[in-house]
Each structure stands twice: as C-alpha cells, then as structure tokens.
Design an enzyme around this catalytic site. Structure first.
Site, PDB file in Angstrom:
ATOM      1  N   HIS A 127      21.601 -15.825  -8.359  1.00 57.99           N
ATOM      2  CA  HIS A 127      21.782 -17.040  -7.557  1.00 57.99           C
ATOM      3  C   HIS A 127      20.947 -16.990  -6.280  1.00 57.99           C
ATOM      4  CE1 HIS A 127      23.371 -20.151  -5.018  1.00 57.99           C
ATOM      5  NE2 HIS A 127      23.529 -19.206  -4.101  1.00 57.99           N
ATOM      6  N   SER A 141       0.822  -1.222   0.000  1.00 58.76           N
ATOM      7  CA  SER A 141       0.000   0.000   0.000  1.00 58.76           C
ATOM      8  C   SER A 141       0.847   1.259   0.000  1.00 58.76           C
ATOM      9  CB  SER A 141      -0.882   0.017   1.249  1.00 58.76           C
ATOM     10  OG  SER A 141      -0.060   0.192   2.398  1.00 58.76           O
ATOM     11  N   GLN A 150      -2.464  -6.843  12.363  1.00 57.89           N
ATOM     12  CA  GLN A 150      -1.412  -6.243  13.199  1.00 57.89           C
ATOM     13  C   GLN A 150      -1.538  -6.808  14.612  1.00 57.89           C
ATOM     14  OE1 GLN A 150       1.182  -4.396  12.586  1.00 57.89           O
ATOM     15  NE2 GLN A 150       0.830  -4.002  10.398  1.00 57.89           N
ATOM     16  N   CYS A 167      21.158 -23.482 -10.410  1.00 53.61           N
ATOM     17  CA  CYS A 167      20.912 -22.228 -11.152  1.00 53.61           C
ATOM     18  C   CYS A 167      21.968 -22.009 -12.235  1.00 53.61           C
ATOM     19  CB  CYS A 167      20.822 -21.044 -10.190  1.00 53.61           C
ATOM     20  SG  CYS A 167      22.375 -20.187  -9.849  1.00 53.61           S
ATOM     21  N   GLY A 176       3.573  -6.336  10.585  1.00 47.32           N
ATOM     22  CA  GLY A 176       4.077  -5.932  11.895  1.00 47.32           C
ATOM     23  C   GLY A 176       4.971  -6.947  12.556  1.00 47.32           C
ATOM     24  N   ASP A 186      -2.200  -0.041   6.155  1.00 48.28           N
ATOM     25  CA  ASP A 186      -2.251  -0.414   7.575  1.00 48.28           C
ATOM     26  C   ASP A 186      -1.260   0.441   8.348  1.00 48.28           C
ATOM     27  OD1 ASP A 186       0.040  -1.567   6.442  1.00 48.28           O
ATOM     28  OD2 ASP A 186       0.105  -3.149   7.946  1.00 48.28           O
ATOM     29  N   GLY A 209       2.279   2.130   2.706  1.00 51.42           N
ATOM     30  CA  GLY A 209       2.259   2.521   4.120  1.00 51.42           C
ATOM     31  C   GLY A 209       3.548   2.210   4.860  1.00 51.42           C
ATOM     32  N   ASP A 250       7.557 -12.280   1.090  1.00 52.31           N
ATOM     33  CA  ASP A 250       8.352 -11.351   0.289  1.00 52.31           C
ATOM     34  C   ASP A 250       9.452 -10.821   1.179  1.00 52.31           C
ATOM     35  OD1 ASP A 250       6.629  -9.327   1.844  1.00 52.31           O
ATOM     36  OD2 ASP A 250       8.106  -8.076   0.822  1.00 52.31           O
TER      37      ASP A 250
HETATM   38 ZN   LIG Z   1      23.115 -20.947  -7.830  1.00 48.02          ZN
END
Ligand SMILES: [Zn+2]
Length: 367
Positions: A334, A92, A188, A305, A215, A143, A94, A265
């Site tokens: 990587h 958001s 929260q 990878c 939070g 929030d 925020g 995330d």
């Molecule tokens: Zn790798």
C-alpha cells in the site's frame, strides 16, 4: 543509444518528462523503490510490476558482500537475477560506506565491512566496475556525503573530493564503451548556496547523462534543504534528468517536484510499511492502534491499490499485532502504491497547472 529527455509540460520550474534509454521509457516525476539486497523488502518482482514501478534502486554496498557482484553478473545482472525488466539504478555504495567511519583519502575510501569485519577499499573506478557487474542501467558516481550540520571545511572537502572522483569515475565509465548504460554525477555542497553552485558547475563541466543531488535530507531542516535544492537546480541543464537522492516523504517529494526534480528514491514508504505506519490521504497513522480493531474500512478510502480494494483496517491491524509477515508485505504494498500514485498525481498536476493544490494538501496532511 544516448539517454534523452523530453519535457512535456512545465509549471514554473516543475516539469513532467519522459526519459528514453536503451531499456525503454520512464515518465517523471518518478519515485524509485529501494531494493536493498536484490529485492524491495517484503515484496517480489511481480508486485513491483503490478505497482507500475519504473525504476528500482539497487544498493551496491549490500550486493557487494552478499552474494557478490560476480554471482550477480553471471546470473544476468540484477535484471536476470531478479527477473526484473524495468530500469535499475544503483548507488555507488559510498553512502553506506561513509556511515561506517571509514578512512578517506584523495584516492578512495577504506572501511570495515559490516558483513565480515574485513577491510575493503572503494575507489571511483571500483564503484564503476561493481555497478557494471550488477548490470545497472544507471550508475551513480562515488561521492563524499557529509552529515549536516558539518563545519564549512568538511563540506568544502566533500565538494573537492566529489569533483575529483567524478572526473575519474567518468573516465572509467567512458572507457567501458557501453552505449546502453548511463552514469549520473552527484552535486554536493551542504546547505551553502555558493558551494552548491560551484559543485553543480564542476559536475556539469565533466558532463553526465543525468545529475544526482546528494547530501540533502541528512539532518538539515526542510527550508534549508529546499533553498540548497533550488540553488543547485538553477545550475543543472534542462536536458538532463535530476535526481534528489534519499528524499521520499510526501511533503519533501511535492516541494522538490515544484522546484524541478524528476527522480526520487527513499526507504521511507517500505520501512514505514514494515512497522505498520501507513501513508494515506488522511495523513499518517499506525495500523496497530486499538482504534482500528473493528474498522471495516480500507487503509485509505481514496487509494485504488489491491490492498485497499480487498482488506480492512481491522484485518491488517490484527495481522500486524500478531506479527504475521503478511502484515509487513501488505502495508509495504500500500505505501509503495500510495507514493507512486503521489508522483503520478504530481505529474498530472504539472500538466494541469494544479500542482499548488497538491502542495497545499500534502503540507496540511504531513507537515
Ligand atoms: Zn492502498
């Protein structure tokens, strides 16, 4: 179409699911790379496709000022602008705004932009409008996220405002009538179990397509975080995705998966990568270290990878030490591959009933 979630396997509270939206499907547990200013730093859209990233997070705060939501909207939203056909989740704004010591009242938050120094105002309805212009598949409500530790009255105020704002954000979102977009509420409550439960109940009473757990990972120790997380998840519906916001360290990810989190995330893998810090099956190390000067081996012998298949530690160390931009790019690729693979391994482990061994391994390597 509505967002749906199919729980394919469980292991205690942990689960492996497939989320279906108008955009397509997402398998969980899922790590979402953070595309701060319209790109995940140091990499491009094609890289994210090759890595198998399913959802990319866009930071509303940064896109609000450069290039501005109008520009992004005219160029097809983040999907068109960045030519990304996977899912986009936006925050958001925020979280960044609250780090700028803003003036907060019950209606919204007033802050000075770090871009031009001017005063701006963000409201629950405004955050919906900006995220709609950005074309997010999944929006987050505005929030109030206090740092920890905070006095009880501060955490209480955050729970109250977050609930008040969530109801307004939901009304604004529903008024859009968009059946191919989704909105997540945010719980929260700091590390206080009772406030977590109350915030979860008030947020689920409003009703969203999914739930963010906010939070946390803002100064508290891991045991306190996990206790607050468990208290929250016990009061979230099983038929909605659960997203632990801002947690992306290897132990944090597997412990939260064990408690039933679906989405993550964090800037950690990409920020680490730019500074030469490598995540690996041998733990964390810095590639700039002298001991890698003649090391012909890959960053991580267990990692499939592209970077590990092709380049040596000695080469990557050299690039990092002469500040070649390619060093940041390859280390980031990587670290993202490694983190995405960790969530894939956890998904397999939930299905096989072997999540405990992944937890033990990560704790031994990263605690
Ligand atoms: Zn790798």
């Amino acid at each position: 179409m509505t967002l749906s979630i199919e729980v394919e396997a469980t292991h205690g509270p942990a689960r492996a699911t497939t989320i279906t939206t108008a955009r397509g499907t997402v398998t969980t547990p899922c790590f979402m790379p953070v595309g701060t200013r319209g790109t995940v730093r140091a990499v491009e859209t094609e890289d994210l496709e090759r890595l198998g990233a399913q959802i990319v997070l866009g930071n509303t705060y940064h896109l609000l000022f450069r290039p501005g939501p109008g520009t992004v909207e005219r160029l097809g939203g983040i999907h068109g602008f960045a030519d990304w056909s996977g899912h986009v989740l936006t925050d958001s704004g925020g979280y960044q705004v609250f780090s700028l010591s803003p003036k907060v009242d019950d209606d919204g938050v007033t802050f000075r932009s770090t871009y031009d120094g001017d005063e701006y105002r963000l409201t629950p309805e405004g955050a919906v409008a900006v995220q709609t212009a950005l074309g997010a598949d999944i929006q987050m409500v505005l929030d109030q996220c206090p740092p920890l530790p905070s006095p009880d009255p501060v955490v209480r105020e955050a729970v109250e405002r977050t609930a008040l704002w969530a109801a307004r954000a939901r009304r604004a979102f529903v008024d859009l009538g968009a059946d191919d977009r989704y909105q997540f509420g945010i719980v929260q409550g700091g590390v206080d179990a009772a406030m977590r439960v109350e915030s979860a109940q008030r947020t689920t009473d409003i009703g969203f397509e999914g739930y963010g757990i906010g939070g946390l990972s803002v100064g508290e120790d891991r045991d306190a975080m996990l206790a607050a997380l468990a208290a929250t998840i016990a009061h979230l519906p099983e038929d909605r995705p659960r997203y632990l916001m801002g947690v992306g360290d290897p132990v944090g990810i597997v412990e939260a998966i064990a408690l039933g989190v679906d989405l993550f995330d964090c800037v950690l893998p990409t920020r680490f990568g730019r500074h030469g810090t490598i995540l690996s099956s041998e733990g964390r190390f810095n590639i700039k270290n002298r001991r890698f000067a003649d090391d012909a081996g890959p960053l991580d012998p267990m990692c499939p990878c592209r970077v590990c298949q092709r380049y040596s530690r000695a080469y990557l160390r050299h690039l990092a030490n002469v500040h070649e931009p390619t060093a940041a790019r390859l280390s980031t690729l990587h670290n993202l591959a490694w983190t995405l693979r960790l969530t894939e391994r956890a998904r397999e482990a939930v299905r096989d009933g072997t999540l405990e061994s992944v937890r033990t391994e990560m704790r031994a390597l990263y605690d």
